[in-house]
Design a protein around this motif. Structure first.
Motif: not given
Length: 259
Positions: A30-55
């Motif tokens: 996982f390289r968060p520095g390369d990622l830009t979150a486009l949409a995200q949803h966090h709950s208990t107990p799950n997290s979901f993210v759509v991101a752009h990977d610029r690398s």
């Protein structure tokens, strides 16, 4: 917080450990520095993210640039699983997350920084992909930031009675600030590959657009148009997207595509 995930993607895993070797390996990659979150949803107990990977822009030519991230926590065991999946376009990433339990309405891109859908047919095709479940088997993808600015996904449609090989083609118009998504239908892989290589004519329309299912499709497009006209797409107060719209995709070719 787990420092290896980075502050930009704080999934609240400080008290959790990976549940299996695959999740541990995913965290290490996982390289968060390369990622830009486009949409995200966090709950208990799950997290979901759509991101752009610029690398991916500087990696293998044509590689997918949109990544879906799913985190599931086991509160009783204090463990988590982390999965990632790469896609050419956002709707396929959303579909992957929906199949893992994310509410579809919680992972929709919102905000003023994104390229806009050019028409209601684009919204209909995107919704179709997002809600398709396991209908589409992805066979290949390609992303191009320069001449033309596009991404396509080649699939086998298990629900198609005719022309089961489908191409979902997304094209961006940066000057207009918009994009289109279209579905094309082919009898086999050879015909689909020929169209993708030669572009000798328009994308062949799916047979169901002209049969009895065409009325269903037109009705869906009409409902989308009505929803847009009354502002139904406005984020609800308190939603993740309405609080913090993520950075937008309207970058120029060569700077990384975020749509």
């Amino acid at each position: 917080m787990n420092d290896s995930l980075g502050s930009a993607f704080d999934f609240g895993l400080g008290e959790f450990t990976p549940a299996d070797a695959a999740s541990e390996e995913a965290v290490e990659r996982f390289r968060p520095g390369d990622l830009t979150a486009l949409a995200q949803h966090h709950s208990t107990p799950n997290s979901f993210v759509v991101a752009h990977d610029r690398s991916a822009t500087w990696g293998i030519p044509g590689a997918p640039q949109v990544v879906a991230i799913a985190v599931a926590r086991d509160l009783s065991r204090s463990t988590f699983t982390l999965e990632t999946s790469y896609h050419a376009t956002v709707p396929f990433a959303q579909n992957w997350l929906v199949e893992r339990g994310c509410p579809p309405e919680r992972i929709v891109l919102r905000g003023n920084d994104y390229l806009k859908p050019a028409d209601d047919l684009t919204l209909q095709v995107e919704q179709q992909i997002r809600e398709s479940g396991t209908r589409y088997e992805v066979l290949d993808t390609h992303t191009s930031d320069l001449g033309p600015c596009e991404a396509w996904t080649l699939v086998h449609d298990s629900s198609a009675g005719q022309a089961p090989v489908r191409v979902f083609h997304e094209e961006w118009d940066y000057d207009a600030g918009s994009y289109t998504m279209r579905e094309g239908a082919f009898a086999d892989m050879g015909a689909a590959r020929s169209w993708l290589d030669e572009r000798s004519g328009p994308l062949p329309e799916p047979p169901e657009y002209s049969d009895h299912n065409g009325a269903v499709i037109r009705a869906r497009i009409a409902r989308i148009a009505l929803a847009r006209s009354v502002g139904a797409a406005t984020p609800q107060a308190g939603s993740d997207a309405s609080r913090t719209p993520p950075p937008g995709p309207a970058q120029r070719p060569g700077q990384g595509r975020l749509r």
